[in-house]
Motif scaffolding. Sequence first.
Motif, mmCIF file in Angstrom:
data_model
loop_
_atom_site.group_PDB
_atom_site.id
_atom_site.type_symbol
_atom_site.label_atom_id
_atom_site.label_comp_id
_atom_site.label_asym_id
_atom_site.label_seq_id
_atom_site.Cartn_x
_atom_site.Cartn_y
_atom_site.Cartn_z
ATOM 1 N N LEU A 1 0.823 -1.208 0.000
ATOM 2 C CA LEU A 1 0.000 0.000 0.000
ATOM 3 C C LEU A 1 0.862 1.265 0.000
ATOM 4 O O LEU A 1 0.576 2.218 -0.733
ATOM 5 N N ALA A 2 1.920 1.267 0.765
ATOM 6 C CA ALA A 2 2.810 2.427 0.797
ATOM 7 C C ALA A 2 3.479 2.645 -0.549
ATOM 8 O O ALA A 2 3.625 3.784 -1.006
ATOM 9 N N ASN A 3 3.871 1.564 -1.218
ATOM 10 C CA ASN A 3 4.469 1.693 -2.545
ATOM 11 C C ASN A 3 3.468 2.215 -3.564
ATOM 12 O O ASN A 3 3.805 3.045 -4.407
ATOM 13 N N VAL A 4 2.234 1.743 -3.504
ATOM 14 C CA VAL A 4 1.194 2.210 -4.427
ATOM 15 C C VAL A 4 0.943 3.694 -4.213
ATOM 16 O O VAL A 4 0.870 4.477 -5.180
ATOM 17 N N GLN A 5 0.830 4.110 -2.960
ATOM 18 C CA GLN A 5 0.576 5.520 -2.696
ATOM 19 C C GLN A 5 1.762 6.393 -3.077
ATOM 20 O O GLN A 5 1.584 7.522 -3.556
ATOM 21 N N ALA A 6 2.965 5.903 -2.885
ATOM 22 C CA ALA A 6 4.147 6.663 -3.314
ATOM 23 C C ALA A 6 4.169 6.803 -4.829
ATOM 24 O O ALA A 6 4.528 7.857 -5.362
ATOM 25 N N TYR A 7 3.783 5.765 -5.539
ATOM 26 C CA TYR A 7 3.719 5.833 -6.998
ATOM 27 C C TYR A 7 2.649 6.828 -7.454
ATOM 28 O O TYR A 7 2.875 7.614 -8.376
ATOM 29 N N GLN A 8 1.507 6.824 -6.798
ATOM 30 C CA GLN A 8 0.436 7.754 -7.148
ATOM 31 C C GLN A 8 0.825 9.198 -6.846
ATOM 32 O O GLN A 8 0.378 10.122 -7.532
ATOM 33 N N ALA A 9 1.651 9.410 -5.844
ATOM 34 C CA ALA A 9 2.024 10.761 -5.439
ATOM 35 C C ALA A 9 3.322 11.232 -6.082
ATOM 36 O O ALA A 9 3.868 12.254 -5.693
ATOM 37 N N ARG A 10 3.811 10.540 -7.084
ATOM 38 C CA ARG A 10 5.093 10.890 -7.685
ATOM 39 C C ARG A 10 5.081 12.233 -8.391
ATOM 40 O O ARG A 10 6.126 12.845 -8.584
ATOM 41 N N SER A 11 3.910 12.734 -8.784
ATOM 42 C CA SER A 11 3.841 14.002 -9.508
ATOM 43 C C SER A 11 3.506 15.191 -8.608
ATOM 44 O O SER A 11 3.304 16.295 -9.104
ATOM 45 N N ILE A 12 3.482 14.986 -7.316
ATOM 46 C CA ILE A 12 3.214 16.079 -6.378
ATOM 47 C C ILE A 12 4.435 16.994 -6.352
ATOM 48 O O ILE A 12 5.560 16.560 -6.539
ATOM 49 N N ALA A 13 4.200 18.277 -6.098
ATOM 50 C CA ALA A 13 5.288 19.245 -6.051
ATOM 51 C C ALA A 13 6.392 18.792 -5.095
ATOM 52 O O ALA A 13 6.134 18.136 -4.087
ATOM 53 N N THR A 14 7.609 19.192 -5.402
ATOM 54 C CA THR A 14 8.781 18.706 -4.675
ATOM 55 C C THR A 14 8.731 19.032 -3.183
ATOM 56 O O THR A 14 9.142 18.221 -2.356
ATOM 57 N N GLU A 15 8.215 20.194 -2.804
ATOM 58 C CA GLU A 15 8.222 20.555 -1.381
ATOM 59 C C GLU A 15 7.283 19.680 -0.556
ATOM 60 O O GLU A 15 7.388 19.625 0.662
ATOM 61 N N TYR A 16 6.361 18.965 -1.209
ATOM 62 C CA TYR A 16 5.466 18.049 -0.500
ATOM 63 C C TYR A 16 5.808 16.580 -0.767
ATOM 64 O O TYR A 16 5.191 15.696 -0.209
ATOM 65 N N SER A 17 6.781 16.344 -1.612
ATOM 66 C CA SER A 17 7.098 14.979 -2.023
ATOM 67 C C SER A 17 8.044 14.315 -1.016
ATOM 68 O O SER A 17 9.061 14.884 -0.640
ATOM 69 N N GLU A 18 7.697 13.110 -0.622
ATOM 70 C CA GLU A 18 8.537 12.339 0.281
ATOM 71 C C GLU A 18 8.887 10.991 -0.330
ATOM 72 O O GLU A 18 9.224 10.053 0.372
ATOM 73 N N SER A 19 8.820 10.886 -1.652
ATOM 74 C CA SER A 19 9.070 9.615 -2.318
ATOM 75 C C SER A 19 10.486 9.103 -2.074
ATOM 76 O O SER A 19 10.702 7.894 -1.965
ATOM 77 N N ASP A 20 11.456 9.999 -1.996
ATOM 78 C CA ASP A 20 12.828 9.567 -1.726
ATOM 79 C C ASP A 20 12.920 8.893 -0.365
ATOM 80 O O ASP A 20 13.539 7.835 -0.217
ATOM 81 N N PHE A 21 12.288 9.506 0.625
ATOM 82 C CA PHE A 21 12.321 8.940 1.969
ATOM 83 C C PHE A 21 11.563 7.619 2.034
ATOM 84 O O PHE A 21 11.984 6.681 2.717
ATOM 85 N N ILE A 22 10.468 7.537 1.313
ATOM 86 C CA ILE A 22 9.700 6.292 1.284
ATOM 87 C C ILE A 22 10.523 5.186 0.630
ATOM 88 O O ILE A 22 10.515 4.042 1.082
ATOM 89 N N GLY A 23 11.245 5.524 -0.421
ATOM 90 C CA GLY A 23 12.121 4.543 -1.062
ATOM 91 C C GLY A 23 13.192 4.025 -0.120
ATOM 92 O O GLY A 23 13.492 2.833 -0.087
ATOM 93 N N ILE A 24 13.762 4.921 0.673
ATOM 94 C CA ILE A 24 14.771 4.509 1.655
ATOM 95 C C ILE A 24 14.140 3.604 2.713
ATOM 96 O O ILE A 24 14.721 2.587 3.114
ATOM 97 N N ILE A 25 12.946 3.944 3.146
ATOM 98 C CA ILE A 25 12.252 3.122 4.141
ATOM 99 C C ILE A 25 11.937 1.738 3.579
ATOM 100 O O ILE A 25 12.107 0.720 4.261
ATOM 101 N N MET A 26 11.478 1.686 2.313
ATOM 102 C CA MET A 26 11.170 0.394 1.696
ATOM 103 C C MET A 26 12.428 -0.473 1.579
ATOM 104 O O MET A 26 12.379 -1.686 1.806
ATOM 105 N N ALA A 27 13.549 0.147 1.235
ATOM 106 C CA ALA A 27 14.815 -0.596 1.175
ATOM 107 C C ALA A 27 15.203 -1.108 2.554
ATOM 108 O O ALA A 27 15.696 -2.240 2.687
ATOM 109 N N SER A 28 14.952 -0.304 3.582
ATOM 110 C CA SER A 28 15.265 -0.742 4.947
ATOM 111 C C SER A 28 14.394 -1.917 5.374
ATOM 112 O O SER A 28 14.872 -2.863 6.009
ATOM 113 N N ILE A 29 13.111 -1.861 5.021
ATOM 114 C CA ILE A 29 12.208 -2.964 5.354
ATOM 115 C C ILE A 29 12.619 -4.231 4.618
ATOM 116 O O ILE A 29 12.633 -5.330 5.186
ATOM 117 N N LEU A 30 12.982 -4.093 3.335
ATOM 118 C CA LEU A 30 13.448 -5.254 2.565
ATOM 119 C C LEU A 30 14.703 -5.838 3.192
ATOM 120 O O LEU A 30 14.838 -7.061 3.324
#
Length: 84
Positions: free
Chosen positions: A39-68
């Motif tokens: 679910l977190a990956n799906v929502q991060a993918y859906q939010a990829r076009s949000i303006a940079t100041e509200y985007s946390e996709s980089d942090f979510i990617g780091i968290i997903m790598a940590s969970i893996l």
Amino acid sequence: GVDAFGRYLESFGSCRAETKDWLPYVVLIFAVNFSVVVLANVQAYQARSIATEYSESDFIGIIMASILQACCIGLPLVVLVAEE
């Protein structure tokens, strides 16, 4: 050993399951964790076009790598400990 008042200074305790009734709980926890990660990956993918100041996709990617990484290290450890 004991102290001057007769209290134990050290103790050791452990718990063991007498049956394999723990398996449904482990499967349920794994399923919930996997569902939340998906679910977190799906929502991060859906939010990829949000303006940079509200985007946390980089942090979510780091968290997903940590969970893996935790799963890749933790699951074999659980198997090794369960065999003991």
